[in-house]
Write an enzyme that holds these catalytic residues in place. Sequence first.
Site, PDB file in Angstrom:
ATOM      1  CE  LYS A  67      -7.138   0.590  -2.674  1.00 12.83           C
ATOM      2  NZ  LYS A  67      -5.149   1.294  -2.248  1.00 12.83           N
ATOM      3  CG  ASP A 103      -3.266   5.040  -4.705  1.00 14.13           C
ATOM      4  OD1 ASP A 103      -3.791   6.382  -3.920  1.00 14.13           O
ATOM      5  OD2 ASP A 103      -3.264   4.105  -4.158  1.00 14.13           O
TER       6      ASP A 103
END
Length: 279
Positions: A67, A103
Amino acid sequence: MTTARAFVIGHPIGHSRSPLMHGYWIAQAGLDATYDRRDVAPSALPDFIAELRANRWIGCNVTIPHKLAVMDEVDVVQDVARAMGSVNCIWWEGDTLVGGNTDATGFLSYLDICHPGWDKGARRALILGAGGAARAAAYGLRDRGLAVDLCNRTAARARSLASHLGAGIAGHGNDALPGLLADADILVNTTSLGMTGQPPLDLDLAPLKPSAIVNDVVYAPLETPLLKAATARGLRTVDGLGMLIYQGVEGFRSWFGVTPEVTPELRRILEDDIQGKTS
Ligand code: NAP
């Protein structure tokens, strides 16, 4: 027309439920597309992105451990992903490969659906944990104007995340928890406690206000011991499966330009998969 290809990459990646979810939406929309998981070791990340570019694949979801590293592989990192220090989704805008993060939006979307208007008058959020999920929840809740306290077993990690995310977010050790519970309008568990195979989160919810919301981002099991305890106290709850689904909605839209439908059938398919049932 060539088949549009999307992926989820991580290492390991076997546990990901994203192929099930995106596969469902691809079929629903009748698209000529595929969505596959790909195990990509850290050293192979640049090669994967080069392959994605060369084949003009439409994008991918990115999970642990890529990420942060993937920020160096895309052309542009969205402001929100830069601020969060995490990219979970990659797509094309023209000839520009963009790294973004869905997210926090996914987390907030489901909270809004479960409890419309929940943030009216809400001032403080208490987040347990300081890992990847905490990053998204803290960013999203601060964005809605709440002051955020992060409490973590490793206090230094909570402080470091708070200082990375900046104003409005404070980091603490778990010793600060009892003093923070009474002021929280929303409590979010982002630790792995309560997850299948992990010990339950051992927390007395008695100090929470009756109006507080308890949100557990752990989705296996769907009803965690924390959510059971919150329901028993008459508190409003939010489960973790919705965050997973709604971060996917954002990704799907960025690749295919279509907003996928979150149907009861999709939720049941994912619930069955989490519970180890075949449907
Ligand atoms: P992570 O980055 O590894 O962070 C794990 C967090 O849990 C850390 O704060 C860690 O504390 C804490 N922790 C682990 N074991 C603990 C223990 N025994 N006692 C106290 N604290 C403990 O993991 P993550 O990616 O944030 O994921 C955390 C959970 O959220 C997982 O269950 C994951 O499945 C779920 N999740 C759900 C979604 C969703 O879409 N619903 C998205 C992401 C994650 P230390 O810093 O002290 O180690």
